[in-house]
Design an enzyme around this catalytic site. Structure first.
Site, PDB file in Angstrom:
ATOM      1  N   ASP A  35       3.498   4.444   3.430  1.00  0.00           N
ATOM      2  CA  ASP A  35       4.130   5.754   3.304  1.00  0.00           C
ATOM      3  C   ASP A  35       3.092   6.869   3.427  1.00  0.00           C
ATOM      4  O   ASP A  35       2.148   6.923   2.643  1.00  0.00           O
ATOM      5  CB  ASP A  35       4.799   5.813   1.918  1.00  0.00           C
ATOM      6  CG  ASP A  35       5.659   7.040   1.746  1.00  0.00           C
ATOM      7  OD1 ASP A  35       5.613   7.937   2.617  1.00  0.00           O
ATOM      8  OD2 ASP A  35       6.383   7.108   0.729  1.00  0.00           O
ATOM      9  N   HIS A  48       3.511   9.980   2.794  1.00  0.00           N
ATOM     10  CA  HIS A  48       3.874  11.163   2.005  1.00  0.00           C
ATOM     11  C   HIS A  48       3.092  11.317   0.714  1.00  0.00           C
ATOM     12  O   HIS A  48       3.653  11.367  -0.382  1.00  0.00           O
ATOM     13  CB  HIS A  48       5.369  11.160   1.712  1.00  0.00           C
ATOM     14  CG  HIS A  48       6.198  11.219   2.950  1.00  0.00           C
ATOM     15  ND1 HIS A  48       6.604  10.100   3.611  1.00  0.00           N
ATOM     16  CD2 HIS A  48       6.653  12.262   3.653  1.00  0.00           C
ATOM     17  CE1 HIS A  48       7.293  10.446   4.677  1.00  0.00           C
ATOM     18  NE2 HIS A  48       7.334  11.750   4.739  1.00  0.00           N
ATOM     19  N   CYS A  90       4.189  13.700   8.949  1.00  0.00           N
ATOM     20  CA  CYS A  90       4.325  12.275   8.615  1.00  0.00           C
ATOM     21  C   CYS A  90       4.526  11.379   9.831  1.00  0.00           C
ATOM     22  O   CYS A  90       3.984  10.276   9.886  1.00  0.00           O
ATOM     23  CB  CYS A  90       5.376  12.028   7.549  1.00  0.00           C
ATOM     24  SG  CYS A  90       6.994  12.695   7.878  1.00  0.00           S
TER      25      CYS A  90
END
Ligand SMILES: *[C@@H]1O[C@H](CO)[C@@H](O)[C@H](O)[C@H]1NC(C)=O
Ligand SMILES: *[C@@H]1O[C@H](CO)[C@@H](O)[C@H](O)[C@H]1NC(C)=O
Length: 397
Positions: free
Chosen positions: A277, A279, A88
């Site tokens: 994000d 993820h 990430c």
């Protein structure tokens, strides 16, 4: 305005009354309906009047997420065909760099549409595809991590990704970007000027025997400032400065995260930060010239339909502030804004800005210089230990 209020109330009722649906959550949660300004990478918006414009802007950013099913990183014997659970921070680094490339080659106002086939855009995106040959692929970043003591699959902190990107941009001659990573919470202006100004070689005109030097040229600068803004959480003294940093037109956002996961912060509203994000695990694939359905579909996976937000106080204190200056003029104006808005008004500024590394020392006084030099070394040593920031980010399942 009234319409917007009614709409929000309706949405709330739907949430309470019926099942949770994806559409409803998108509407309610990405951008709050408030009259406080929304800042996205140096651009100011009105959430009540410009919701669609804000969303189009956010959707135009390149969004990099975990991917699966790519050629193994590090050769056939490797099992790293996905970066799920560890990539990430690497993806956040890609997002910042991609945003800098878009600003450089397409301009700050450029917008992506699902039907966009602009060749410059495709060229930028191709640099980030999940394959070894792409200059800024997850492969290149993970392998370059070795030079920073990180094996493939290991977590990076904001400082590590900054150092790795700095080494990789050298290979992209088309963009000829240079990355400056400010160390020890200090921005030394002359160091940056020296790094960015390249002699333009000789001009064609020769005046007598002395060739005229072309005016020195400027390498587009991506400036990364890794900071530790507290021990386990952000010290409230820094919140105002952090918010201010998103307002500069040169802002490329902030690499950071929540404890244990990396996020790319692109703006703020009130006391909240807005982020992309990484993820989500998507399938890896290529876009090429974006000719067939599959490639068109793949392109859309690089754009996030809706951003998310958290309170600033929920951010991990390890961050890297990011700014992009395509010209020297932009850099000078950034220094001025930093001085006036980030440093002078704050009791404890986020970082220091100085012209030259040695200016605080008196060259005449050898003794005091020696002491200063010694304490400088100590200071550097202490700051290096801050790099344990990487350990605050752990593997995510
Ligand atoms: C979600 O939005 C799409 C397109 O706007 C619509 O076709 C679909 O019916 C919506 N789904 C729900 C559950 O509301
Ligand atoms: C791509 O977009 C940029 C910025 O809008 C524009 O200047 C350029 O001409 C476009 N390129 C092509 C091939 O359409």
């Amino acid at each position: 305005m009234f319409f917007a209020v009614v709409k929000v109330l309706t949405v709330r009722t739907v949430i309470m009354d019926s099942l949770f649906t994806q559409n409803v959550s998108d509407e309610a949660e990405d951008i709050p309906q408030t009259d406080e300004p929304v800042w996205i990478l140096g651009r100011k918006y009105n959430a009540l009047k410009e919701l669609d414009v804000i969303r189009r802007d956010i959707r135009s950013k390149l969004w990099f997420t975990y991917r699966k099913g790519f050629i193994p990183i590090g050769g056939c014997s490797s099992t790293f065909t996905s970066d799920k659970g560890w990539g990430c921070m690497l993806r956040c680094g890609q997002m910042v760099l991609a945003q800098a490339l878009i600003t450089l080659h397409l301009g700050k106002d450029w917008q992506w549409m699902p039907e966009t086939k602009n060749s410059t855009y495709l060229k930028i995106l191709s640099r980030f595809e999940d394959k070894r040959a792409a200059a800024f692929s997850i492969h290149q970043i993970a392998l370059m991590g070795a030079s920073e003591g990180k094996e493939v699959g290991q977590w990076f902190g904001p400082n590590t990704i900054a150092q790795v990107l700095k080494k990789l941009v050298v290979y992209d001659e088309w963009s000829s970007i240079t990355i400056h990573v400010a160390l020890d919470n200090t921005l030394i202006i002359n160091d940056i000027l020296r790094q960015c100004k390249v002699e333009g070689g000789m001009t064609a005109e020769i005046d007598g025997e002395t060739p005229l030097k072309a005016p020195s040229q400027w390498k587009p600068l991506l400036l990364l400032i890794p900071l530790r803004l507290g021990l386990s959480e952000i010290n409230p003294i820094y919140i105002n400065g952090l918010k201010t940093s998103f307002k500069f037109t040169q802002s490329m956002g902030v690499i950071g995260g929540k404890p244990n996961l990396a996020l790319y912060f692109i703006g703020c509203v009130g006391d909240e930060v807005i982020y992309l994000d990484p993820h989500t695990t998507q399938k890896s694939g290529s876009i090429e010239e974006k000719m067939n359905e599959e490639e068109i579909e793949m392109d859309t996976t690089y754009h996030c339909k809706s951003a998310s937000r958290i309170p600033i106080t929920g951010m991990d204190p390890s961050v890297a502030l990011c700014f992009f200056c395509a010209t020297e003029k932009e850099f000078k104006s950034l220094c001025k804004s930093m001085q006036e808005e980030l440093i002078l008004p704050e009791k404890q500024p986020l970082f220091e800005l100085c012209r030259e590394r040695l200016t605080q020392w008196s060259p005449a006084d050898v003794a005091s210089e020696a002491i200063a030099a010694a304490s400088f070394v100590d200071f550097e040593h202490v700051e290096r230990q801050y790099d344990t920031s990487d350990e605050d980010f752990e593997l995510l399942g």
